[in-house]
Design a protein around this motif. Structure first.
Motif, PDB file in Angstrom:
ATOM      1  N   ALA A 275       0.839  -1.193   0.000  1.00  0.00           N
ATOM      2  CA  ALA A 275       0.000   0.000   0.000  1.00  0.00           C
ATOM      3  C   ALA A 275       0.877   1.246   0.000  1.00  0.00           C
ATOM      4  O   ALA A 275       2.045   1.209   0.372  1.00  0.00           O
ATOM      5  N   GLY A 276       0.306   2.349  -0.422  1.00  0.00           N
ATOM      6  CA  GLY A 276       1.037   3.606  -0.434  1.00  0.00           C
ATOM      7  C   GLY A 276       1.867   3.786  -1.683  1.00  0.00           C
ATOM      8  O   GLY A 276       1.782   3.022  -2.642  1.00  0.00           O
ATOM      9  N   ALA A 277       2.703   4.832  -1.672  1.00  0.00           N
ATOM     10  CA  ALA A 277       3.535   5.160  -2.835  1.00  0.00           C
ATOM     11  C   ALA A 277       4.526   4.031  -3.079  1.00  0.00           C
ATOM     12  O   ALA A 277       5.290   3.659  -2.188  1.00  0.00           O
ATOM     13  N   LEU A 278       4.523   3.497  -4.312  1.00  0.00           N
ATOM     14  CA  LEU A 278       5.305   2.300  -4.575  1.00  0.00           C
ATOM     15  C   LEU A 278       5.865   2.301  -5.993  1.00  0.00           C
ATOM     16  O   LEU A 278       5.173   2.680  -6.948  1.00  0.00           O
ATOM     17  N   ALA A 279       7.110   1.852  -6.114  1.00  0.00           N
ATOM     18  CA  ALA A 279       7.715   1.574  -7.414  1.00  0.00           C
ATOM     19  C   ALA A 279       8.152   0.116  -7.397  1.00  0.00           C
ATOM     20  O   ALA A 279       8.920  -0.292  -6.527  1.00  0.00           O
ATOM     21  N   LEU A 280       7.645  -0.670  -8.341  1.00  0.00           N
ATOM     22  CA  LEU A 280       7.994  -2.083  -8.444  1.00  0.00           C
ATOM     23  C   LEU A 280       9.068  -2.258  -9.497  1.00  0.00           C
ATOM     24  O   LEU A 280       8.914  -1.803 -10.630  1.00  0.00           O
ATOM     25  N   VAL A 281      10.159  -2.929  -9.131  1.00  0.00           N
ATOM     26  CA  VAL A 281      11.256  -3.184 -10.064  1.00  0.00           C
ATOM     27  C   VAL A 281      11.214  -4.651 -10.489  1.00  0.00           C
ATOM     28  O   VAL A 281      11.253  -5.548  -9.642  1.00  0.00           O
ATOM     29  N   VAL A 282      11.135  -4.880 -11.809  1.00  0.00           N
ATOM     30  CA  VAL A 282      11.110  -6.234 -12.370  1.00  0.00           C
ATOM     31  C   VAL A 282      12.388  -6.422 -13.173  1.00  0.00           C
ATOM     32  O   VAL A 282      12.724  -5.597 -14.025  1.00  0.00           O
ATOM     33  N   GLY A 283      13.092  -7.514 -12.927  1.00  0.00           N
ATOM     34  CA  GLY A 283      14.350  -7.780 -13.612  1.00  0.00           C
ATOM     35  C   GLY A 283      14.157  -8.429 -14.967  1.00  0.00           C
ATOM     36  O   GLY A 283      13.022  -8.678 -15.402  1.00  0.00           O
ATOM     37  N   ASN A 284      15.278  -8.729 -15.621  1.00  0.00           N
ATOM     38  CA  ASN A 284      15.173  -9.285 -16.971  1.00  0.00           C
ATOM     39  C   ASN A 284      14.911 -10.787 -16.938  1.00  0.00           C
ATOM     40  O   ASN A 284      14.925 -11.429 -15.886  1.00  0.00           O
ATOM     41  N   GLU A 285      14.677 -11.322 -18.139  1.00  0.00           N
ATOM     42  CA  GLU A 285      14.221 -12.707 -18.267  1.00  0.00           C
ATOM     43  C   GLU A 285      15.266 -13.721 -17.814  1.00  0.00           C
ATOM     44  O   GLU A 285      14.911 -14.781 -17.269  1.00  0.00           O
ATOM     45  N   ALA A 286      16.533 -13.439 -18.021  1.00  0.00           N
ATOM     46  CA  ALA A 286      17.568 -14.434 -17.763  1.00  0.00           C
ATOM     47  C   ALA A 286      18.107 -14.385 -16.337  1.00  0.00           C
ATOM     48  O   ALA A 286      18.257 -15.415 -15.671  1.00  0.00           O
ATOM     49  N   GLU A 287      18.395 -13.190 -15.838  1.00  0.00           N
ATOM     50  CA  GLU A 287      19.119 -13.050 -14.570  1.00  0.00           C
ATOM     51  C   GLU A 287      18.307 -12.410 -13.454  1.00  0.00           C
ATOM     52  O   GLU A 287      18.784 -12.296 -12.328  1.00  0.00           O
ATOM     53  N   GLY A 288      17.108 -11.942 -13.761  1.00  0.00           N
ATOM     54  CA  GLY A 288      16.335 -11.247 -12.740  1.00  0.00           C
ATOM     55  C   GLY A 288      16.898  -9.864 -12.469  1.00  0.00           C
ATOM     56  O   GLY A 288      17.448  -9.207 -13.360  1.00  0.00           O
ATOM     57  N   LEU A 289      16.795  -9.423 -11.240  1.00  0.00           N
ATOM     58  CA  LEU A 289      17.303  -8.102 -10.873  1.00  0.00           C
ATOM     59  C   LEU A 289      18.828  -8.072 -10.932  1.00  0.00           C
ATOM     60  O   LEU A 289      19.500  -9.028 -10.533  1.00  0.00           O
ATOM     61  N   SER A 290      19.360  -6.954 -11.412  1.00  0.00           N
ATOM     62  CA  SER A 290      20.806  -6.770 -11.340  1.00  0.00           C
ATOM     63  C   SER A 290      21.209  -6.545  -9.885  1.00  0.00           C
ATOM     64  O   SER A 290      20.383  -6.163  -9.041  1.00  0.00           O
ATOM     65  N   ARG A 291      22.463  -6.795  -9.576  1.00  0.00           N
ATOM     66  CA  ARG A 291      22.934  -6.676  -8.196  1.00  0.00           C
ATOM     67  C   ARG A 291      22.710  -5.270  -7.651  1.00  0.00           C
ATOM     68  O   ARG A 291      22.226  -5.097  -6.515  1.00  0.00           O
ATOM     69  N   LEU A 292      23.039  -4.247  -8.457  1.00  0.00           N
ATOM     70  CA  LEU A 292      22.920  -2.874  -7.973  1.00  0.00           C
ATOM     71  C   LEU A 292      21.464  -2.486  -7.739  1.00  0.00           C
ATOM     72  O   LEU A 292      21.138  -1.823  -6.737  1.00  0.00           O
ATOM     73  N   ALA A 293      20.576  -2.895  -8.636  1.00  0.00           N
ATOM     74  CA  ALA A 293      19.159  -2.589  -8.447  1.00  0.00           C
ATOM     75  C   ALA A 293      18.623  -3.302  -7.212  1.00  0.00           C
ATOM     76  O   ALA A 293      17.861  -2.724  -6.417  1.00  0.00           O
ATOM     77  N   ARG A 294      19.031  -4.550  -7.046  1.00  0.00           N
ATOM     78  CA  ARG A 294      18.580  -5.333  -5.890  1.00  0.00           C
ATOM     79  C   ARG A 294      19.008  -4.663  -4.590  1.00  0.00           C
ATOM     80  O   ARG A 294      18.229  -4.574  -3.632  1.00  0.00           O
ATOM     81  N   GLU A 295      20.239  -4.177  -4.541  1.00  0.00           N
ATOM     82  CA  GLU A 295      20.754  -3.549  -3.322  1.00  0.00           C
ATOM     83  C   GLU A 295      20.043  -2.240  -3.008  1.00  0.00           C
ATOM     84  O   GLU A 295      19.960  -1.843  -1.832  1.00  0.00           O
ATOM     85  N   ARG A 296      19.538  -1.574  -4.013  1.00  0.00           N
ATOM     86  CA  ARG A 296      18.916  -0.273  -3.807  1.00  0.00           C
ATOM     87  C   ARG A 296      17.431  -0.361  -3.441  1.00  0.00           C
ATOM     88  O   ARG A 296      16.844   0.633  -3.008  1.00  0.00           O
ATOM     89  N   CYS A 297      16.825  -1.510  -3.626  1.00  0.00           N
ATOM     90  CA  CYS A 297      15.416  -1.664  -3.276  1.00  0.00           C
ATOM     91  C   CYS A 297      15.229  -1.578  -1.759  1.00  0.00           C
ATOM     92  O   CYS A 297      16.076  -2.037  -0.985  1.00  0.00           O
ATOM     93  N   ASP A 298      14.109  -1.007  -1.338  1.00  0.00           N
ATOM     94  CA  ASP A 298      13.790  -0.959   0.094  1.00  0.00           C
ATOM     95  C   ASP A 298      13.470  -2.349   0.619  1.00  0.00           C
ATOM     96  O   ASP A 298      13.792  -2.678   1.767  1.00  0.00           O
ATOM     97  N   PHE A 299      12.799  -3.148  -0.180  1.00  0.00           N
ATOM     98  CA  PHE A 299      12.498  -4.525   0.210  1.00  0.00           C
ATOM     99  C   PHE A 299      12.262  -5.349  -1.044  1.00  0.00           C
ATOM    100  O   PHE A 299      12.050  -4.801  -2.147  1.00  0.00           O
TER     101      PHE A 299
END
Length: 249
Positions: A194-218
């Motif tokens: 709930a609330g203000a949200l940005a969902l990050v979806v990774g690519n087909e082969a590897e999913g989230l990149s390491r840097l994007a994963r580290e920057r996510c709140d959860f």
């Protein structure tokens, strides 16, 4: 520069959105168009917008058929896709008096997956989609077709650095959630979407990149009950977007 949008639904939505420069509508042969069907709506909308209509047999449509493109007898010559900015998407949320709901795509490559996610995003009222400028699928006619034209109504922003955009959104009190299939990640039902949200979806082969994963709140994970270990990016992302929209109720 011009390109061809093809497929009846994609062409109709492009005309109705009226965000691109519209050059001409190509129709294959003299096909009967009855009130209520998509072809009738296409011709009617083109007439209302004063878009020139050209009826031909073969030629352009034969060329597209050789490229294995299913035009459904309709092609619309248009200008470049009108990319927006992240600020445009946030403004749309403010105008709607809603907390922002954004979709960030971490180097998704497949046009079909991109189109599917765009269709879901538009249907669920996502305020904007963010994609990288490089090493990722862009908004092409194939993506417009795969989205059934939904992308023509969306605000899609291209950014040079997705990780920097994540940090900028966090600075504006928008929570950033990453979709991850690792077993140690909490399942979706435990996430507060709930609330203000940005969902990050990774690519087909590897999913989230390491840097994007580290920057996510959860991070969130879709638990699999069957033998299949995971879902593809488009299906998984669509499920989490639906859950986020439901959480707002």
């Amino acid at each position: 520069m011009s390109e061809l949008i093809y497929g009846r639904r994609a062409v109709l939505e492009t005309l109705q959105a009226n965000r691109r420069r519209l050059y001409r509508l190509w129709l294959e042969g003299e096909r009967e168009a009855r009130p209520g069907d998509t072809l009738f709506e296409i011709r009617q909308t083109a007439d209302q917008l004063s878009v020139p209509i050209r009826v031909i047999q073969g030629g352009l449509f034969d060329k597209l058929a050789r490229e294995r493109v299913n035009t459904q007898g309709v092609a619309l010559e248009v200008g470049d896709y009108p990319y927006a900015t992240v600020d445009d998407a946030l403004r749309r949320a403010r105008d709607a008096k809603e907390p922002p709901l954004l979709l960030l795509l971490d180097h998704l490559h497949d046009p079909q997956n991109l189109g599917t996610l765009m269709r879901t995003a538009e249907a669920l009222g996502v305020h904007g989609v963010v994609i990288p400028e490089r090493r990722a699928a862009q908004i092409t006619p194939a993506v417009s077709n795969a989205s059934a034209g939904a992308v023509e109504h969306l605000l899609v922003a291209q950014v040079t650095n997705l990780n920097r955009t994540i940090e900028e959104l966090k600075a504006q009190n928008i929570w950033v959630a990453g979709l991850d299939s690792s077993p140690e990640v909490p399942p979706l039902e435990q996430a507060n979407l709930a609330g203000a949200l940005a969902l990050v979806v990774g690519n087909e082969a590897e999913g989230l990149s390491r840097l994007a994963r580290e920057r996510c709140d959860f991070l969130v994970r879709l638990p699999m009950m069957g033998r299949v270990g995971s879902l593809n990016a488009a299906v998984a992302g669509s499920i989490v977007l639906f859950a986020a929209r439901q959480a707002r109720k």
